[in-house]
Scaffold this motif. Structure first.
Motif, PDB file in Angstrom:
ATOM      1  N   THR A  61     -40.465   0.459  66.030  1.00 22.69           N
ATOM      2  CA  THR A  61     -41.161   1.033  67.192  1.00 22.69           C
ATOM      3  C   THR A  61     -42.401   0.216  67.528  1.00 22.69           C
ATOM      4  O   THR A  61     -43.355   0.735  68.098  1.00 22.69           O
ATOM      5  N   ALA A  62     -42.387  -1.064  67.173  1.00 22.46           N
ATOM      6  CA  ALA A  62     -43.565  -1.911  67.362  1.00 22.46           C
ATOM      7  C   ALA A  62     -43.304  -3.002  68.401  1.00 22.46           C
ATOM      8  O   ALA A  62     -42.168  -3.292  68.748  1.00 22.46           O
ATOM      9  N   THR A  63     -44.389  -3.611  68.865  1.00 23.96           N
ATOM     10  CA  THR A  63     -44.303  -4.693  69.839  1.00 23.96           C
ATOM     11  C   THR A  63     -45.252  -5.811  69.448  1.00 23.96           C
ATOM     12  O   THR A  63     -46.376  -5.557  69.039  1.00 23.96           O
ATOM     13  N   LEU A  64     -44.779  -7.026  69.579  1.00 22.25           N
ATOM     14  CA  LEU A  64     -45.624  -8.208  69.453  1.00 22.25           C
ATOM     15  C   LEU A  64     -45.806  -8.727  70.863  1.00 22.25           C
ATOM     16  O   LEU A  64     -44.835  -8.950  71.583  1.00 22.25           O
ATOM     17  N   GLY A  65     -47.053  -8.903  71.318  1.00 21.68           N
ATOM     18  CA  GLY A  65     -47.264  -9.373  72.674  1.00 21.68           C
ATOM     19  C   GLY A  65     -48.722  -9.581  73.019  1.00 21.68           C
ATOM     20  O   GLY A  65     -49.612  -9.371  72.212  1.00 21.68           O
ATOM     21  N   LEU A  66     -48.938 -10.025  74.236  1.00 18.42           N
ATOM     22  CA  LEU A  66     -50.261 -10.273  74.796  1.00 18.42           C
ATOM     23  C   LEU A  66     -50.364  -9.589  76.142  1.00 18.42           C
ATOM     24  O   LEU A  66     -49.372  -9.457  76.855  1.00 18.42           O
ATOM     25  N   GLN A  67     -51.587  -9.199  76.500  1.00 23.56           N
ATOM     26  CA  GLN A  67     -51.835  -8.680  77.843  1.00 23.56           C
ATOM     27  C   GLN A  67     -53.159  -9.237  78.327  1.00 23.56           C
ATOM     28  O   GLN A  67     -54.133  -9.281  77.575  1.00 23.56           O
ATOM     29  N   SER A  68     -53.196  -9.664  79.576  1.00 21.68           N
ATOM     30  CA  SER A  68     -54.436 -10.170  80.163  1.00 21.68           C
ATOM     31  C   SER A  68     -55.319  -9.005  80.596  1.00 21.68           C
ATOM     32  O   SER A  68     -54.887  -7.850  80.620  1.00 21.68           O
ATOM     33  N   ALA A  69     -56.555  -9.314  80.925  1.00 19.86           N
ATOM     34  CA  ALA A  69     -57.481  -8.283  81.396  1.00 19.86           C
ATOM     35  C   ALA A  69     -56.889  -7.554  82.593  1.00 19.86           C
ATOM     36  O   ALA A  69     -56.202  -8.143  83.419  1.00 19.86           O
ATOM     37  N   ASN A  70     -57.114  -6.269  82.649  1.00 19.23           N
ATOM     38  CA  ASN A  70     -56.617  -5.382  83.707  1.00 19.23           C
ATOM     39  C   ASN A  70     -55.101  -5.289  83.748  1.00 19.23           C
ATOM     40  O   ASN A  70     -54.540  -4.769  84.704  1.00 19.23           O
ATOM     41  N   GLY A  71     -54.404  -5.832  82.728  1.00 16.98           N
ATOM     42  CA  GLY A  71     -52.955  -5.724  82.659  1.00 16.98           C
ATOM     43  C   GLY A  71     -52.215  -6.524  83.700  1.00 16.98           C
ATOM     44  O   GLY A  71     -51.048  -6.276  83.965  1.00 16.98           O
ATOM     45  N   ALA A  72     -52.886  -7.503  84.328  1.00 20.59           N
ATOM     46  CA  ALA A  72     -52.255  -8.286  85.389  1.00 20.59           C
ATOM     47  C   ALA A  72     -51.060  -9.083  84.878  1.00 20.59           C
ATOM     48  O   ALA A  72     -50.078  -9.272  85.596  1.00 20.59           O
ATOM     49  N   LYS A  73     -51.125  -9.574  83.633  1.00 21.19           N
ATOM     50  CA  LYS A  73     -50.025 -10.327  83.037  1.00 21.19           C
ATOM     51  C   LYS A  73     -49.791  -9.810  81.631  1.00 21.19           C
ATOM     52  O   LYS A  73     -50.726  -9.461  80.925  1.00 21.19           O
ATOM     53  N   ALA A  74     -48.534  -9.768  81.224  1.00 19.90           N
ATOM     54  CA  ALA A  74     -48.192  -9.344  79.871  1.00 19.90           C
ATOM     55  C   ALA A  74     -46.939 -10.083  79.425  1.00 19.90           C
ATOM     56  O   ALA A  74     -46.088 -10.436  80.237  1.00 19.90           O
ATOM     57  N   ALA A  75     -46.849 -10.337  78.133  1.00 17.43           N
ATOM     58  CA  ALA A  75     -45.668 -10.959  77.539  1.00 17.43           C
ATOM     59  C   ALA A  75     -45.394 -10.259  76.222  1.00 17.43           C
ATOM     60  O   ALA A  75     -46.317  -9.981  75.456  1.00 17.43           O
ATOM     61  N   MET A  76     -44.116  -9.944  75.960  1.00 16.93           N
ATOM     62  CA  MET A  76     -43.740  -9.244  74.735  1.00 16.93           C
ATOM     63  C   MET A  76     -42.634 -10.013  74.020  1.00 16.93           C
ATOM     64  O   MET A  76     -41.837 -10.700  74.641  1.00 16.93           O
ATOM     65  N   ALA A  77     -42.580  -9.833  72.691  1.00 12.91           N
ATOM     66  CA  ALA A  77     -41.490 -10.366  71.879  1.00 12.91           C
ATOM     67  C   ALA A  77     -41.034  -9.256  70.941  1.00 12.91           C
ATOM     68  O   ALA A  77     -41.846  -8.644  70.269  1.00 12.91           O
ATOM     69  N   GLY A  78     -39.767  -8.970  70.914  1.00 14.77           N
ATOM     70  CA  GLY A  78     -39.219  -7.980  69.995  1.00 14.77           C
ATOM     71  C   GLY A  78     -39.727  -6.570  70.178  1.00 14.77           C
ATOM     72  O   GLY A  78     -40.036  -5.905  69.194  1.00 14.77           O
ATOM     73  N   PRO A  79     -39.796  -6.041  71.413  1.00 17.86           N
ATOM     74  CA  PRO A  79     -40.321  -4.680  71.564  1.00 17.86           C
ATOM     75  C   PRO A  79     -39.368  -3.626  71.001  1.00 17.86           C
ATOM     76  O   PRO A  79     -38.174  -3.657  71.259  1.00 17.86           O
TER      77      PRO A  79
END
Length: 121
Positions: free
Chosen positions: A83-101
């Protein structure tokens, strides 16, 4: 507004207790530095009992590759990323990237293992 963040194992880990710590350092020179962040016995999944794990996060300048190494992964599906996610999100959520959600992508037969991803520009 949301702050920028790195989710190296989002929402499944908690403080472990005594003997825990984290440390960080940046090595190399620009534009090829690597930021390292290490958590020792810092977290556990309450769904799996008291499984302490170690996590080393590396963020590579220039390529933006994110590498996360996990130590002490048990057979519990939640510790393996169920139930975990590896990822990044930019300020204000404008951009996000996930791996293995929400997938048990970590192997319970390997004591040390890594996940890497390169977010889009």
């Amino acid at each position: 507004s949301a702050n920028a963040f790195l989710a190296f194992f989002w929402d499944d880990l908690y403080d472990y207790g005594g003997g825990e710590y984290f440390e960080y350092t940046t090595i190399g020179t620009a534009p090829g530095r690597v930021f390292n962040l290490y958590f020792r016995n810092r977290f556990l999944s309450s769904a799996c009992g008291s499984d302490p794990i170690q996590v080393m996060i590396q963020i590579h300048e220039g390529s933006n590759i994110v590498n996360v190494t996990y130590l002490g992964v048990s057979g519990c599906e939640h510790i393996r990323g169920g139930t975990a996610t590896l990822g990044l999100q930019s300020a204000n959520g404008a951009k996000a990237a996930m791996a293995g959600p929400n997938s048990p992508v970590l192997d319970d037969n390997a004591n040390s293992q890594s996940m890497s991803f390169q977010p889009p520009p």
